[in-house]
Design a protein around this motif. Sequence first.
Motif, mmCIF file in Angstrom:
data_model
loop_
_atom_site.group_PDB
_atom_site.id
_atom_site.type_symbol
_atom_site.label_atom_id
_atom_site.label_comp_id
_atom_site.label_asym_id
_atom_site.label_seq_id
_atom_site.Cartn_x
_atom_site.Cartn_y
_atom_site.Cartn_z
ATOM 1 N N LYS A 55 0.847 -1.188 0.000
ATOM 2 C CA LYS A 55 0.000 0.000 0.000
ATOM 3 C C LYS A 55 0.884 1.240 0.000
ATOM 4 C CE LYS A 55 -3.124 0.507 3.407
ATOM 5 N NZ LYS A 55 -4.166 0.976 4.345
ATOM 6 N N LEU A 56 0.591 2.155 -0.926
ATOM 7 C CA LEU A 56 1.267 3.456 -0.952
ATOM 8 C C LEU A 56 0.409 4.426 -0.149
ATOM 9 C CD1 LEU A 56 2.288 3.820 -4.716
ATOM 10 C CD2 LEU A 56 3.769 3.290 -2.793
ATOM 11 N N VAL A 57 0.993 5.011 0.886
ATOM 12 C CA VAL A 57 0.265 5.969 1.724
ATOM 13 C C VAL A 57 1.123 7.211 1.915
ATOM 14 C CG1 VAL A 57 -1.060 4.212 2.942
ATOM 15 C CG2 VAL A 57 1.116 4.947 3.862
ATOM 16 N N PRO A 58 0.487 8.362 2.074
ATOM 17 C CA PRO A 58 1.275 9.579 2.297
ATOM 18 C C PRO A 58 1.926 9.546 3.677
ATOM 19 C CG PRO A 58 -1.068 10.056 2.426
ATOM 20 C CD PRO A 58 -0.945 8.622 2.012
ATOM 21 N N LEU A 59 3.102 10.119 3.770
ATOM 22 C CA LEU A 59 3.787 10.241 5.060
ATOM 23 C C LEU A 59 3.211 11.412 5.827
ATOM 24 C CD1 LEU A 59 7.512 9.753 3.964
ATOM 25 C CD2 LEU A 59 6.063 8.140 5.177
ATOM 26 N N ALA A 60 3.236 11.295 7.135
ATOM 27 C CA ALA A 60 2.795 12.415 7.967
ATOM 28 C C ALA A 60 3.796 13.558 7.830
ATOM 29 C CB ALA A 60 2.701 11.972 9.424
ATOM 30 N N GLN A 61 3.283 14.768 7.799
ATOM 31 C CA GLN A 61 4.161 15.923 7.692
ATOM 32 C C GLN A 61 4.921 16.098 9.010
ATOM 33 O OE1 GLN A 61 4.714 17.751 4.940
ATOM 34 N NE2 GLN A 61 3.389 16.296 3.897
ATOM 35 N N PRO A 62 6.228 16.357 8.941
ATOM 36 C CA PRO A 62 6.987 16.543 10.179
ATOM 37 C C PRO A 62 6.520 17.793 10.922
ATOM 38 C CG PRO A 62 8.327 17.096 8.268
ATOM 39 C CD PRO A 62 7.044 16.542 7.749
ATOM 40 N N LYS A 63 6.589 17.703 12.236
ATOM 41 C CA LYS A 63 6.205 18.860 13.043
ATOM 42 C C LYS A 63 7.270 19.944 12.907
ATOM 43 C CE LYS A 63 3.769 16.184 16.507
ATOM 44 N NZ LYS A 63 3.695 15.779 17.902
ATOM 45 N N LYS A 64 6.821 21.174 12.918
ATOM 46 C CA LYS A 64 7.747 22.297 12.819
ATOM 47 C C LYS A 64 8.535 22.406 14.120
ATOM 48 C CE LYS A 64 8.032 26.868 11.053
ATOM 49 N NZ LYS A 64 7.418 27.808 10.166
ATOM 50 N N ARG A 65 9.844 22.547 13.998
ATOM 51 C CA ARG A 65 10.695 22.659 15.182
ATOM 52 C C ARG A 65 10.544 24.030 15.815
ATOM 53 N NH1 ARG A 65 16.590 20.809 14.085
ATOM 54 N NH2 ARG A 65 16.557 20.929 16.317
ATOM 55 N N ARG A 66 10.593 24.033 17.139
ATOM 56 C CA ARG A 66 10.475 25.279 17.864
ATOM 57 C C ARG A 66 11.790 25.544 18.587
ATOM 58 N NH1 ARG A 66 6.262 24.902 22.105
ATOM 59 N NH2 ARG A 66 7.907 25.187 23.601
ATOM 60 N N PRO A 67 12.583 26.524 18.141
ATOM 61 C CA PRO A 67 13.861 26.787 18.786
ATOM 62 C C PRO A 67 13.676 27.258 20.232
ATOM 63 C CG PRO A 67 13.484 28.323 16.960
ATOM 64 C CD PRO A 67 12.305 27.417 17.044
ATOM 65 N N GLY A 68 14.615 26.877 21.066
ATOM 66 C CA GLY A 68 14.621 27.333 22.442
ATOM 67 C C GLY A 68 13.767 26.512 23.381
ATOM 68 N N ILE A 69 13.285 25.364 22.938
ATOM 69 C CA ILE A 69 12.388 24.558 23.766
ATOM 70 C C ILE A 69 13.082 24.055 25.037
ATOM 71 C CG2 ILE A 69 12.826 22.335 22.662
ATOM 72 C CD1 ILE A 69 9.773 21.875 22.825
#
Length: 74
Positions: free
Chosen positions: A37-51
Amino acid sequence: METVNVHDAKTHLSRLLTRVHAGEEIIIAKAGKPYAKLVPLAQPKKRRPGIARGAVTEAFFEALPEEELQAWEK
């Protein structure tokens, strides 16, 4: 969900990937039986600097005890 045979999948892989990227799921069949099955990958979460700001204390920079240093050299 569309089913595509292996030969068509190889021939039209770029088109299939475009459709999958748009959110579709596609089954690839071999000899008429579902194989993959070809399925779309989940979009990576945007990194938050300074966490981790403030999480590192001065103790982090202190020298290690002698027995710890020796353990690393073994």
